[in-house]
Motif scaffolding. Structure first.
Motif, PDB file in Angstrom:
ATOM      1  N   SER A   1       0.061  20.201  -3.604  1.00 11.62           N
ATOM      2  CA  SER A   1      -0.538  20.567  -4.899  1.00 11.62           C
ATOM      3  C   SER A   1      -0.606  19.376  -5.850  1.00 11.62           C
ATOM      4  N   LEU A   2      -0.745  18.183  -5.277  1.00  8.40           N
ATOM      5  CA  LEU A   2      -0.848  16.969  -6.085  1.00  8.40           C
ATOM      6  C   LEU A   2      -2.302  16.512  -6.140  1.00  8.40           C
ATOM      7  N   SER A   3      -2.645  15.864  -7.232  1.00  8.58           N
ATOM      8  CA  SER A   3      -3.960  15.224  -7.287  1.00  8.58           C
ATOM      9  C   SER A   3      -3.955  14.066  -6.300  1.00  8.58           C
ATOM     10  N   LEU A   4      -5.117  13.568  -5.963  1.00  7.93           N
ATOM     11  CA  LEU A   4      -5.199  12.463  -5.007  1.00  7.93           C
ATOM     12  C   LEU A   4      -4.431  11.249  -5.514  1.00  7.93           C
ATOM     13  N   LYS A   5      -4.558  10.963  -6.807  1.00  7.15           N
ATOM     14  CA  LYS A   5      -3.872   9.800  -7.387  1.00  7.15           C
ATOM     15  C   LYS A   5      -2.342   9.976  -7.345  1.00  7.15           C
ATOM     16  N   SER A   6      -1.855  11.164  -7.692  1.00 11.34           N
ATOM     17  CA  SER A   6      -0.407  11.426  -7.650  1.00 11.34           C
ATOM     18  C   SER A   6       0.106  11.386  -6.215  1.00 11.34           C
ATOM     19  N   PHE A   7      -0.689  11.919  -5.308  1.00 11.17           N
ATOM     20  CA  PHE A   7      -0.328  11.892  -3.895  1.00 11.17           C
ATOM     21  C   PHE A   7      -0.203  10.442  -3.405  1.00 11.17           C
ATOM     22  N   GLN A   8      -1.166   9.602  -3.766  1.00 10.96           N
ATOM     23  CA  GLN A   8      -1.132   8.202  -3.340  1.00 10.96           C
ATOM     24  C   GLN A   8       0.067   7.466  -3.923  1.00 10.96           C
TER      25      GLN A   8
END
Length: 150
Positions: A55-62
């Motif tokens: 449930s993370l945005s792509l930026k937070s996931f990266q």
């Protein structure tokens, strides 16, 4: 790789090299998937699946993935073109050798002692305030303590 020892090693390593909640979440999902694959050395998962599961945005996931790589929890290889990236979990069960356990225990104890001494109040005014308020309330109401009859 042994799942239980890996989880315990992960917990102990976090005491020595703390990571964010997002990185913890991502790590457990990677661990779960690698367990399903019987702990292969390298496995591939698409970013879209991992962002959905965390449930993370792509930026937070990266950011979480980079944090895990930098602090040596995982290894990561970029995919080529439209291919997904590959992951490898660092074997954290080796943390259980006696020397590492002792060193991590000492670090945890020192960190906890330092944190407690920095945050522990030197006085506890709330205890005295409660007692003072109770005495004040009794004086205002004009009540007296009754002594037990013998």
């Amino acid at each position: 790789m042994d799942l239980i020892k890996q989880v315990k090693g992960f917990r102990m390593k976090r005491a020595d090299k703390p990571i964010s909640a997002n990185a913890i979440c991502l790590y457990y999902i990677l661990l779960e998937y690698n367990n399903e694959l019987y702990f292969t050395q390298w496995f591939t998962l698409p970013n879209s699946l991992l962002t959905g599961l965390t449930s993370l945005s792509l930026k937070s996931f990266q950011r979480a993935r980079n944090e895990l790589v930098q602090k040596e929890y995982i290894q990561y290889k970029n995919g080529k073109g439209n291919q997904s990236g590959s992951y490898s979990l660092v074997d954290l069960s080796v943390i259980f050798d006696q020397q590492s356990v002792q060193q991590l225990t000492n670090n945890m104890t020192n960190n906890m002692t330092n944190n407690m001494s920095n945050s522990w109040p030197s006085k506890r005014p709330h205890i005295y305030t409660i007692q003072d308020n109770t005495k004040q309330n009794k004086k205002e109401k004009g009540t007296r303590r009754s002594t037990p009859k013998e």
